[in-house]
Design a protein around this motif. Structure first.
Motif, PDB file in Angstrom:
ATOM      1  N   GLY A 295       0.699  -1.321  -0.019  1.00 28.82           N
ATOM      2  CA  GLY A 295       0.014   0.072  -0.093  1.00 28.82           C
ATOM      3  C   GLY A 295       0.748   1.301   0.009  1.00 28.82           C
ATOM      4  N   VAL A 296       2.096   1.058  -0.007  1.00 32.90           N
ATOM      5  CA  VAL A 296       3.052   2.302   0.190  1.00 32.90           C
ATOM      6  C   VAL A 296       3.776   2.310  -1.270  1.00 32.90           C
ATOM      7  N   THR A 300       4.976   8.058  -2.060  1.00 34.48           N
ATOM      8  CA  THR A 300       4.845   8.290  -0.486  1.00 34.48           C
ATOM      9  C   THR A 300       6.408   8.253  -0.053  1.00 34.48           C
ATOM     10  N   CYS A 357      -1.435   8.956   3.004  1.00 33.39           N
ATOM     11  CA  CYS A 357      -1.038   7.563   2.703  1.00 33.39           C
ATOM     12  C   CYS A 357      -1.769   6.461   3.542  1.00 33.39           C
ATOM     13  N   VAL A 358      -1.933   6.976   4.892  1.00 32.39           N
ATOM     14  CA  VAL A 358      -2.646   6.114   6.049  1.00 32.39           C
ATOM     15  C   VAL A 358      -3.810   5.707   5.584  1.00 32.39           C
ATOM     16  N   LEU A 361      -4.209   2.790   3.236  1.00 34.07           N
ATOM     17  CA  LEU A 361      -3.562   1.641   4.054  1.00 34.07           C
ATOM     18  C   LEU A 361      -4.889   0.769   4.988  1.00 34.07           C
ATOM     19  N   LYS A 364      -6.242  -1.306   2.451  1.00 40.11           N
ATOM     20  CA  LYS A 364      -5.441  -2.191   1.669  1.00 40.11           C
ATOM     21  C   LYS A 364      -4.384  -2.981   2.267  1.00 40.11           C
ATOM     22  N   ASN A 365      -4.269  -2.392   3.649  1.00 43.17           N
ATOM     23  CA  ASN A 365      -3.085  -3.138   4.307  1.00 43.17           C
ATOM     24  C   ASN A 365      -3.765  -3.872   5.580  1.00 43.17           C
ATOM     25  N   PHE A 368      -2.640  -2.645   9.196  1.00 44.25           N
ATOM     26  CA  PHE A 368      -2.937  -1.331   9.349  1.00 44.25           C
ATOM     27  C   PHE A 368      -4.356  -1.486   9.721  1.00 44.25           C
ATOM     28  N   LEU A 396       3.408   4.677  10.824  1.00 50.10           N
ATOM     29  CA  LEU A 396       3.938   4.632   9.660  1.00 50.10           C
ATOM     30  C   LEU A 396       5.442   5.089   9.770  1.00 50.10           C
TER      31      LEU A 396
END
Length: 428
Positions: A295-296, A300, A357-358, A361, A364-365, A368, A396
């Protein structure tokens, strides 16, 4: 980088020459003092040019020799971008440069003469006193590849803003001259839609063509699937029913041509810039490890390193957290306990990058998302969703810091930490 006030104060010794400079566009003012705050020498006014910088250097060396100083701390108030050239010159001359918060200068200037008067000479004196007391911070000026990365990402942000502005103008054009266009193409930035905008953008242009002609234009544009006669007939039907403007079409075509030219140019420049940024990242140790976080992405990691610089300059990820303005503040007095919030004092671009970004996430992550669920659903001190997102932005930072410094790949188990242990115990 130091994170303690005591360490900053200890750096100012009896043999330290402390200088404060008020920065402006063309003319700067510098004043010097010793560790006790006693002013040394006369104030110096110098121009923002090579000759002025050399005069400053001579002035500094004279004061050092006269007062037996063996080191210099040069403090500036970061006014726009005008201080950066001076800071570069001083650092190359071996003179340590620090910055003071403009807010601190504003709040403490009345301590000098018990007057709200503000001028360059007074501000330079206040800056030197703040530096003497350790009320300064180390400037985060990137060097070498990190300087290239910051310039590249800053330009990428500007191009993105320009592109969004052009996209909005094209959308505005469509609403005026062909509002039904978005019923045919849900996304006007698709390949088939762009062919239409380049070749036959107005309803009158579409009416003059047959459905077969439209399909041929799409095929010549390299679109071999997804659009055919049915889509072409639908486009013609919408063109015949259009309520778009019919006056001024000659200049309307010219307007759209200019906008599409800008759109294509910005897209091309962004692609080229990101390609160069990717090449820069490949040369930075640990950058590829940071990209291993699901996801990053490239933007980012590049944006993070552009704002933070070399990770080896930091002893602890909390320093980066403070740099981003994500450290906590509390307003309490006596029995009153105020709300705890983040300070927002730092680099807003870094703070925004981490937060943006978070949010994806959390969807998707897996790690997280589980951490977010833990923070918001735990029995003791559950966090609100926004608070959890801020906490995970700090998490993060720690993850990227560890991966970049140690040059190891992302480990889901280590990311979960206590959450993983608790879930494991519950399963057992």
């Amino acid at each position: 980088m130091s994170i303690t006030q005591n360490t900053k104060i200890r750096r100012i010794t009896e043999s330290t020459l402390v200088i404060g400079a008020d920065i402006s566009k063309k003319v700067h003012v510098a004043r010097a003092c010793d560790v006790r705050g006693i002013e040394l020498g006369s104030p110096l006014t110098f121009k923002n040019e090579r000759r002025g910088f050399r005069g400053l250097k001579k002035w500094v060396r004279t004061l050092m020799l006269k007062h037996s100083c063996d080191n210099v701390v040069f403090g500036v108030e970061p006014t726009g971008h005008y201080w950066i050239n001076l800071a570069q010159f001083l650092r190359r001359e071996g003179i340590r440069v620090v910055v003071v918060n403009p807010f601190h200068v504003k709040k403490t200037k009345e301590l000098e003469d018990n007057s709200p008067t503000k001028n360059d000479r007074k501000d330079a004196r206040v800056i030197s006193l703040l530096v003497k007391d350790g009320r300064y911070s180390e400037p985060n000026i990137p060097e070498d590849i990190y300087a290239d990365l910051r310039v590249g990402m800053n330009e990428r942000d500007r191009l993105s803003v320009d592109l969004k502005r052009v996209q909005a103008r094209i959308h505005n054009w469509l609403e005026r001259y062909f509002p039904e266009f978005t019923e045919v193409f849900k996304d006007w930035e698709g390949k088939a839609a762009l062919v239409c905008l380049h070749k036959f953008p107005c309803p009158a242009d579409v009416e003059q063509m047959t459905a077969l002609d439209i399909v041929c234009e799409w095929r010549q544009g390299g679109i071999s699937r997804g659009v055919g006669l049915s889509k072409a007939n639908f486009l013609k039907e919408m063109a015949e029913q259009s309520i778009g403007l019919t006056e001024g079409l000659k200049m309307a075509h010219r307007e759209l041509e200019i906008l599409l030219g800008q759109y294509d140019l910005y897209q091309k420049q962004l692609d080229q810039l990101l390609s160069e940024v990717e090449q820069l990242l490949s040369e930075i140790p640990g950058a590829q490890n940071m990209l291993s976080v699901p996801g990053v992405g490239l933007v980012t990691v590049a944006g993070f390193l552009a704002e933070v610089g070399e990770l080896t300059r930091y002893d602890n990820p909390r320093q980066i957290q403070k740099l981003a303005g994500l450290n906590l503040k509390e307003n309490s007095s006596g029995e009153h306990k105020g709300q705890t919030t983040i300070t927002k004092r730092g680099r807003p671009r870094l703070r925004s990058l981490l937060f943006r970004c978070v949010i994806p996430l959390l969807a998707k992550n897996t790690e997280f998302r589980l951490q977010h669920e833990y923070y918001t659903q735990r029995t003791e001190n559950p966090l609100k969703k926004m608070q959890s997102a801020i906490a995970l932005s700090c998490r993060l930072i720690r993850v990227l810091f560890a991966l970049g410094r140690k040059e190891v790949s992302y480990d889901p188990v280590k990311m979960l930490g206590p959450v993983h242990l608790e879930r494991t115990q519950n399963v057992a």
